[in-house]
Design a protein around this motif. Structure first.
Motif, PDB file in Angstrom:
ATOM      1  N   GLN A   4       0.825  -1.214   0.000  1.00  0.00           N
ATOM      2  CA  GLN A   4       0.000   0.000   0.000  1.00  0.00           C
ATOM      3  C   GLN A   4       0.860   1.266   0.000  1.00  0.00           C
ATOM      4  O   GLN A   4       0.627   2.201   0.757  1.00  0.00           O
ATOM      5  CB  GLN A   4      -0.962  -0.007   1.190  1.00  0.00           C
ATOM      6  CG  GLN A   4      -1.975  -1.126   1.125  1.00  0.00           C
ATOM      7  CD  GLN A   4      -2.938  -1.120   2.291  1.00  0.00           C
ATOM      8  OE1 GLN A   4      -2.724  -0.462   3.302  1.00  0.00           O
ATOM      9  NE2 GLN A   4      -4.015  -1.859   2.143  1.00  0.00           N
ATOM     10  N   GLY A   5       1.871   1.278  -0.845  1.00  0.00           N
ATOM     11  CA  GLY A   5       2.726   2.446  -1.001  1.00  0.00           C
ATOM     12  C   GLY A   5       3.805   2.612   0.053  1.00  0.00           C
ATOM     13  O   GLY A   5       4.626   3.510  -0.036  1.00  0.00           O
ATOM     14  N   CYS A  72      10.595  -4.082   8.995  1.00  0.00           N
ATOM     15  CA  CYS A  72      10.669  -2.694   9.447  1.00  0.00           C
ATOM     16  C   CYS A  72      10.216  -1.789   8.313  1.00  0.00           C
ATOM     17  O   CYS A  72      10.603  -1.990   7.162  1.00  0.00           O
ATOM     18  CB  CYS A  72      12.105  -2.326   9.824  1.00  0.00           C
ATOM     19  SG  CYS A  72      12.752  -3.321  11.170  1.00  0.00           S
ATOM     20  N   LYS A  73       9.406  -0.799   8.660  1.00  0.00           N
ATOM     21  CA  LYS A  73       8.959   0.176   7.663  1.00  0.00           C
ATOM     22  C   LYS A  73      10.107   1.131   7.363  1.00  0.00           C
ATOM     23  O   LYS A  73      10.737   1.680   8.265  1.00  0.00           O
ATOM     24  CB  LYS A  73       7.762   0.960   8.199  1.00  0.00           C
ATOM     25  CG  LYS A  73       7.168   1.918   7.212  1.00  0.00           C
ATOM     26  CD  LYS A  73       5.949   2.589   7.805  1.00  0.00           C
ATOM     27  CE  LYS A  73       5.358   3.594   6.853  1.00  0.00           C
ATOM     28  NZ  LYS A  73       4.183   4.256   7.450  1.00  0.00           N
TER      29      LYS A  73
END
Length: 76
Positions: A4-5, A72-73
């Protein structure tokens, strides 16, 4: 990986090894650090780099099988 981006990177894996757990921590620079707290305490051991291993080699280590993958984002 992008969801989602938002971009995510594999940053850790937890393994079930007998009656306890072990782990690998994967740093942003690609280094992989292994820890078996029962044998090493708080001291992790350099286990190579992410480019040294094939994807299926991340599924098991030293008698343990992967049971949790941590992502991890990544910040832009």
């Amino acid at each position: 990986m992008t969801v989602q981006g938002c971009r995510y990177q594999l940053c850790g894996i937890i393994y079930k090894a007998g009656f306890h757990f072990t782990s690998r921590c994967i740093l942003q620079n690609g280094q992989i650090w292994f820890n078996d707290g029962m044998k090493q305490g708080r001291n992790s051991k350099l286990d190579g780099t992410i480019t040294d291993l094939q994807p299926d080699e991340l599924l098991k280590t030293r008698g343990g099988k992967a049971c949790v993958a941590l992502y991890c984002k990544l910040l832009d």
